[in-house]
Design a protein around this motif. Structure first.
Motif, short mmCIF file in Angstrom:
data_model
loop_
_atom_site.label_atom_id
_atom_site.label_comp_id
_atom_site.label_asym_id
_atom_site.label_seq_id
_atom_site.Cartn_x
_atom_site.Cartn_y
_atom_site.Cartn_z
N GLN A 131 0.81 -1.21 0.00
CA GLN A 131 0.00 0.00 0.00
C GLN A 131 0.85 1.27 0.00
O GLN A 131 0.39 2.33 -0.41
CB GLN A 131 -0.93 0.00 1.22
N SER A 132 2.09 1.17 0.45
CA SER A 132 2.93 2.35 0.62
C SER A 132 3.60 2.80 -0.67
O SER A 132 4.24 3.85 -0.70
CB SER A 132 4.00 2.08 1.68
N CYS A 133 3.48 2.03 -1.74
CA CYS A 133 4.17 2.40 -2.98
C CYS A 133 3.49 1.73 -4.16
O CYS A 133 2.71 0.79 -4.00
CB CYS A 133 5.64 2.00 -2.92
N SER A 134 3.82 2.23 -5.34
CA SER A 134 3.32 1.61 -6.58
C SER A 134 4.38 1.83 -7.65
O SER A 134 5.57 1.64 -7.40
CB SER A 134 1.96 2.20 -6.97
N CYS A 135 3.96 2.28 -8.83
CA CYS A 135 4.92 2.61 -9.89
C CYS A 135 5.60 3.94 -9.55
O CYS A 135 5.12 4.70 -8.72
CB CYS A 135 4.21 2.71 -11.24
N ASP A 136 6.71 4.20 -10.21
CA ASP A 136 7.48 5.43 -9.95
C ASP A 136 6.68 6.64 -10.42
O ASP A 136 6.47 6.82 -11.64
CB ASP A 136 8.82 5.35 -10.68
N PRO A 137 6.22 7.50 -9.49
CA PRO A 137 5.39 8.63 -9.88
C PRO A 137 6.15 9.74 -10.60
O PRO A 137 5.54 10.64 -11.19
CB PRO A 137 4.83 9.14 -8.54
N THR A 138 7.48 9.70 -10.56
CA THR A 138 8.26 10.76 -11.20
C THR A 138 8.42 10.53 -12.69
O THR A 138 8.84 11.43 -13.43
CB THR A 138 9.66 10.88 -10.56
N LYS A 139 8.14 9.32 -13.15
CA LYS A 139 8.32 9.00 -14.57
C LYS A 139 7.05 9.32 -15.33
O LYS A 139 6.20 8.46 -15.59
CB LYS A 139 8.72 7.53 -14.73
#
Length: 350
Positions: A131-139
């Motif tokens: 729940q704390s992460c997913s795909c890289d939001p900066t890309k």
């Protein structure tokens, strides 16, 4: 619950200790209530690690599930060598006393375990398991590479998030100790983490008329963990023996004519034992009973593997597929055949 005796995590990556804190071969249940009980009862954790353990039980569970992968990779890389990354059942830790010695083998174990944590968490993030992460939001948006412009799309693996958690959790004990061995572990932990990031690659899908690449959608993807293992194995081969500098804050090479180790190199203090004979003090289990290759001239040869003690030969039969034929369409039919082979195993020490 069968807990490890107090103090068995000394000079160990906590990840390794956590593996040995399993019950009946399965991971402890890490529910909201159970996580605090478990985290409070793992010996050797410093306060920072206990805090992270309680806050992120699902991450700890993911790490535990991935440990078998990097141990298996370590054993693959050294399967034909005297030291074969062997694990020890019913010991305080899975590698016995090996990690008490500041050898290049210990350096590799710390690097591959740190890399394994990063790789496991990055994959778990991308697959939506945490729940704390997913795909890289900066890309997102547009970017360029050597082939020209492209649009970010798909799911780029969020390696930075995994590296931050790995550094915070795995390094916490070493940062509190800050002695020579702790600095060595920190260096090798970082080399392992950097290896995973360094081997990521840009994968793209082409869009355009007749399959042309006039428009590309790309994402950053983890390399297979085998490539990380291969990379760290090369670093093991070129590991740098070091001593502490006069200020006690870093390293200098043990042999002055060699260049200082980079952040990507593995470092170690002590020479390795030859691993020929069982030696409890050094953590060597010896090579008695190991299979060797009589016709090889490499590390797996009977001469090298058996350390000049000689070897025994046994004749065994193996079932194998033979006389395979392709039948239209579309099957392959084989016979079961018995193959008689010679197996050579190193003599035990006398």
């Amino acid at each position: 619950m069968n807990l490890l005796p107090s103090g068995t995590c000394f000079y160990l990556s906590v990840v390794i200790c956590w593996l040995t804190s399993r019950v009946d071969g399965s991971l402890w249940y890490m529910g909201t209530l159970g996580s605090q009980v478990m985290c409070d009862n793992i010996p050797g954790l410093v306060n920072k690690q206990r805090q992270l353990c309680r806050q992120h039980p699902n991450i700890m569970q993911a790490i535990g599930a991935g440990i078998k992968d990097w141990i298996g990779e370590c054993q693959h890389q050294f399967q034909n060598h005297r030291w074969n990354c062997n694990t020890i059942e019913r010991d305080h830790n899975v590698f016995g006393r090996l990690l008490l010695r500041s050898s290049r083998e210990a350096a590799f174990v710390y690097a591959i375990s740190s890399a394994g944590v990063v790789h496991t968490l990055t994959r778990a993030c991308s697959q939506g398991e945490l729940q704390s992460c997913s795909c890289d939001p900066t890309k997102k948006g547009s970017s360029r590479d050597a082939k020209g412009a492209f649009d970010w799309g798909g799911c780029s693996d969020h390696v930075e998030h995994a590296m931050r958690f790995s550094q915070a959790f795995v390094d916490a004990k070493e940062r509190k100790e800050r002695d020579a061995r702790a600095l060595m572990n920190l260096h090798n932990n970082r080399a392992g983490r950097k290896a995973v990031k360094r081997l990521m690659s840009l994968e793209c899908k082409c869009h355009g008329v007749s399959g042309s690449c006039s428009v590309r959608t790309c994402w950053l993807a983890l390399a297979d963990f085998r490539r990380t293992g291969d990379h760290l194995r090369r670093r093991y081969n070129g590991a740098v023996q070091v001593v502490m500098n006069q200020y006690g804050t870093g390293f200098t090479t043990a042999q002055r004519h060699l260049k200082r180790p980079s952040k990507n190199d593995l470092v170690y203090f002590e020479d390795s034992p030859d691993y020929c004979i069982r030696d409890q003090e050094s953590g060597s289990v010896g090579t008695g009973g190991r299979v060797c290759n009589r016709t090889s001239r490499g590390m797996d040869s009977c001469e090298v593997m058996c350390c000049g003690r000689g070897y025994d030969t046994s004749h065994i039969s193996r079932n194998t597929k033979c006389e395979c034929k392709f039948h239209w369409c579309c099957a392959v039919h084989c016979r079961d055949c018995k193959l008689d082979v010679d197996v050579h195993t190193c003599k035990a020490q006398t």
